[in-house]
Every structure is written in structure tokens, then in C-alpha cells.
Enzyme design. Structure first.
Site, PDB file in Angstrom:
ATOM      1  N   ILE A 152      22.877   4.893 -48.984  1.00  0.00           N
ATOM      2  CA  ILE A 152      23.040   3.160 -49.217  1.00  0.00           C
ATOM      3  C   ILE A 152      23.871   2.216 -50.020  1.00  0.00           C
ATOM      4  CG2 ILE A 152      21.531   0.967 -48.614  1.00  0.00           C
ATOM      5  CD1 ILE A 152      20.623   2.595 -46.965  1.00  0.00           C
ATOM      6  N   GLU A 170      22.395  -5.730 -45.121  1.00  0.00           N
ATOM      7  CA  GLU A 170      21.956  -5.258 -44.917  1.00  0.00           C
ATOM      8  C   GLU A 170      22.905  -4.207 -43.295  1.00  0.00           C
ATOM      9  OE1 GLU A 170      23.155  -8.135 -43.502  1.00  0.00           O
ATOM     10  OE2 GLU A 170      21.839  -9.613 -45.587  1.00  0.00           O
ATOM     11  N   ARG A 227      22.165   3.854 -58.774  1.00  0.00           N
ATOM     12  CA  ARG A 227      23.105   3.309 -57.957  1.00  0.00           C
ATOM     13  C   ARG A 227      25.068   2.803 -58.043  1.00  0.00           C
ATOM     14  NH1 ARG A 227      20.773   0.639 -52.546  1.00  0.00           N
ATOM     15  NH2 ARG A 227      20.194   2.898 -52.594  1.00  0.00           N
ATOM     16  N   ASN A 255      32.714  -0.301 -41.239  1.00  0.00           N
ATOM     17  CA  ASN A 255      31.614   0.617 -40.644  1.00  0.00           C
ATOM     18  C   ASN A 255      31.631   0.776 -39.073  1.00  0.00           C
ATOM     19  OD1 ASN A 255      29.801   2.645 -41.345  1.00  0.00           O
ATOM     20  ND2 ASN A 255      28.238   1.439 -40.461  1.00  0.00           N
ATOM     21  N   GLY A 305      33.698  14.303 -41.426  1.00  0.00           N
ATOM     22  CA  GLY A 305      34.764  13.353 -41.295  1.00  0.00           C
ATOM     23  C   GLY A 305      36.340  13.612 -40.203  1.00  0.00           C
ATOM     24  N   THR A 306      35.775  14.103 -38.918  1.00  0.00           N
ATOM     25  CA  THR A 306      36.180  13.899 -37.524  1.00  0.00           C
ATOM     26  C   THR A 306      36.826  12.268 -37.224  1.00  0.00           C
ATOM     27  OG1 THR A 306      34.392  13.695 -35.909  1.00  0.00           O
ATOM     28  CG2 THR A 306      34.894  15.526 -36.649  1.00  0.00           C
ATOM     29  N   ASN A 307      35.803  11.154 -37.735  1.00  0.00           N
ATOM     30  CA  ASN A 307      36.749  10.099 -38.004  1.00  0.00           C
ATOM     31  C   ASN A 307      37.532  10.059 -38.717  1.00  0.00           C
ATOM     32  OD1 ASN A 307      35.521   7.844 -35.799  1.00  0.00           O
ATOM     33  ND2 ASN A 307      33.595   9.330 -36.912  1.00  0.00           N
ATOM     34  N   ASP A 311      23.562  -1.578 -41.185  1.00  0.00           N
ATOM     35  CA  ASP A 311      24.827  -1.734 -40.162  1.00  0.00           C
ATOM     36  C   ASP A 311      24.098  -3.370 -39.324  1.00  0.00           C
ATOM     37  OD1 ASP A 311      24.895   1.448 -39.838  1.00  0.00           O
ATOM     38  OD2 ASP A 311      22.942   1.799 -39.655  1.00  0.00           O
ATOM     39  N   HIS A 314      29.783   3.130 -36.622  1.00  0.00           N
ATOM     40  CA  HIS A 314      28.008   3.093 -36.397  1.00  0.00           C
ATOM     41  C   HIS A 314      27.813   3.966 -34.954  1.00  0.00           C
ATOM     42  CE1 HIS A 314      23.783   3.333 -36.716  1.00  0.00           C
ATOM     43  NE2 HIS A 314      23.517   2.479 -35.820  1.00  0.00           N
TER      44      HIS A 314
HETATM   45  C1  GRF Z   1      29.396   9.050 -36.899  1.00  0.00           C
HETATM   46  O1  GRF Z   1      28.978   9.839 -35.757  1.00  0.00           O
HETATM   47  C2  GRF Z   1      29.895   8.139 -37.226  1.00  0.00           C
HETATM   48  O2  GRF Z   1      29.551   6.652 -36.389  1.00  0.00           O
HETATM   49  C3  GRF Z   1      28.694   8.241 -38.442  1.00  0.00           C
HETATM   50  O3  GRF Z   1      28.745   9.389 -38.573  1.00  0.00           O
HETATM   51  C4  GRF Z   1      28.878  10.402 -38.080  1.00  0.00           C
HETATM   52  C5  GRF Z   1      30.490  10.681 -38.753  1.00  0.00           C
HETATM   53  O4  GRF Z   1      31.015  11.672 -38.155  1.00  0.00           O
HETATM   54  N1  GRF Z   1      28.764   6.826 -39.374  1.00  0.00           N
HETATM   55  P1  GRF Z   1      32.275  12.575 -38.565  1.00  0.00           P
HETATM   56  O5  GRF Z   1      32.042  12.460 -40.127  1.00  0.00           O
HETATM   57  O6  GRF Z   1      33.205  11.193 -38.277  1.00  0.00           O
HETATM   58  O7  GRF Z   1      32.298  13.424 -37.705  1.00  0.00           O
END
Ligand code: GRF
Length: 216
Positions: A94, A145, A67, A109, A14-16, A147, A111
């Protein structure tokens, strides 16, 4: 100031998410996080959310027969929290087309590659193996689909000689953290819209906003 209500979906560190929490803590930021949903009880991001006083919900996929019922539970939770934009941030399941279509043009999202290259897993290792000179990261609207979907923002990161998977991942992650809050701001301020398979910026002066690059 009106604040867009976000639902952030995670599976791990969860760093993002943290980058979004930090952005939302600024008084002039046009979004707030209504709920964080993780599909794994031990996802570190749940702790980050709780520490920030945000509703943190674990919807464990292993507790559902299929799912569709797992995704119904997620959908209900997002609705309950009046979420307007879903932010996938390292969510490692997914998603069925039905769920994705319910949130069409309202789910993004991040990526860790320059899409449409290197979809899927192990993006950094594959890019280094192929000897490409640039990697990067992409924020896109989600389509069924994997990504795939209209690209909102990209960062290009050079791949240096002797680069390792770890060093490249760290470099790219740094830019992911710059990009996610910037992308959410653009949406919250109504400066972008989806037109077919592309993202259109409302103002041509914003033309470079979709690019973050340490090279320029
Ligand atoms: C990131 O590299 C993001 O691009 C990918 O999963 C990773 C998540 O990292 N989809 P974090 O959990 O946000 O640290």
C-alpha cells in the site's frame, strides 16, 4: 523520437514488466524503462530487468522503520532516474497518500478485475464465487484509495462454465500483457489526459482504444 521515461515497480514475477520490456525493445515504441524497483530481493522481475540491461534496484521495505522512509527512498530513486511515468505492475505494498500525490496523474496501476468491481486481492476467485459472467482487467491512474482512480483502459474477459481461478487468471493475464504497453503508448503519445475523475481521449476516434475485448 522522444521516449517517455518509465519507472516500473514490482513485487514478484514481473510478467507485465516483461511485456513492457518487450514493447520498449521495439524501435518505434515511444517509451523506455529507466529503472525497475522491487520491494523484495527475490522478485523474479529484477532478473528480467537485469537481463534486458535495465537498472534494477531492490528497495526492501523490511529495511525501513516506517512506510514514509521506505517511500522516500523509492521517490528518490525514481527522481534519480528522471522517471516521468510510474507503472505499478504487481507492486504489493500500500502506498501512502503523500507518495501517491507526489506522482498524481503520473502513476498508473494494473488490476486484474473490471474496476470498480473486485478491488483488493483474490479477484478471480471472488468473481467465480459470485457467478458473474465477465471478469477482466483495468489500467487506471493511481489515487490514494486502493485500486481507485481514473480508468484508462479495460479488457473484458468472459468467465466460462467450469472456470477455475487458475484458468481465469491465465486468460486475464494474457490481456494484461496486451493492455499495459498499449496504455503506456497512449500516454507517451499525449493522446490521453486526466480530467477530474476521468480519463479523456484527445481524439474521439480514439474512443474505443480504452477497450480491449476478445468479444469484439
Ligand atoms: C497481475 O495480475 C496484476 O494485475 C496485479 O498483479 C499481477 C502481477 O503479475 N496487479 P506479474 O508480476 O506482472 O506477473
Amino acid at each position: 523520437m522522444r521516449q517517455l521515461k518509465l519507472g516500473v515497480m514490482i513485487s514478484g514475477s514481473g510478467t507485465n514488466l516483461q511485456a513492457l520490456i518487450d514493447a520498449c525493445s521495439q524501435s518505434d515504441y515511444p517509451a523506455q524503462i529507466s529503472v525497475v524497483i522491487a520491494n523484495r530481493p527475490n522478485a523474479k522481475g529484477l532478473k528480467r530487468a537485469k537481463e534486458a540491461g535495465i537498472d534494477a534496484v531492490c528497495i526492501d521495505h523490511t529495511g525501513y522503520d516506517d512506510r514514509a522512509s521506505f517511500e522516500d527512498a523509492i521517490h528518490d530513486c525514481l527522481k534519480e532516474h528522471e522517471v516521468e511515468l510510474v507503472c505499478l505492475a504487481g507492486f504489493m505494498r500500500i502506498l501512502n497518500a503523500e507518495f501517491v500525490n507526489r506522482w498524481k496523474d503520473r502513476m498508473i496501476n494494473i488490476h486484474p478485475s473490471l474496476l470498480p468491481s473486485y478491488k483488493g486481492l483474490h479477484t478471480h476467485a471472488r468473481a467465480i464465487e459470485d457467478g458473474v459472467r465477465f471478469g477482466g482487467c483495468t489500467i487506471h491512474f493511481v489515487r490514494p484509495e486502493m485500486d481507485n482512480g481514473p480508468i484508462l483502459m479495460q479488457t473484458v474477459v468472459p468467465i466460462a462454465a467450469g472456470e477455475t481461478e487458475e484458468s481465469l487468471a491465465a486468460k486475464i493475464l494474457f490481456y494484461e500483457h496486451q493492455m499495459y504497453p498499449a496504455a503506456v503508448r497512449l500516454i507517451a503519445e499525449g493522446k490521453v489526459r486526466v480530467s477530474g475523475n476521468k480519463v479523456v481521449y484527445s481524439d474521439t476516434d480514439l474512443g474505443t482504444k480504452g477497450m480491449i475485448s476478445p468479444l469484439v
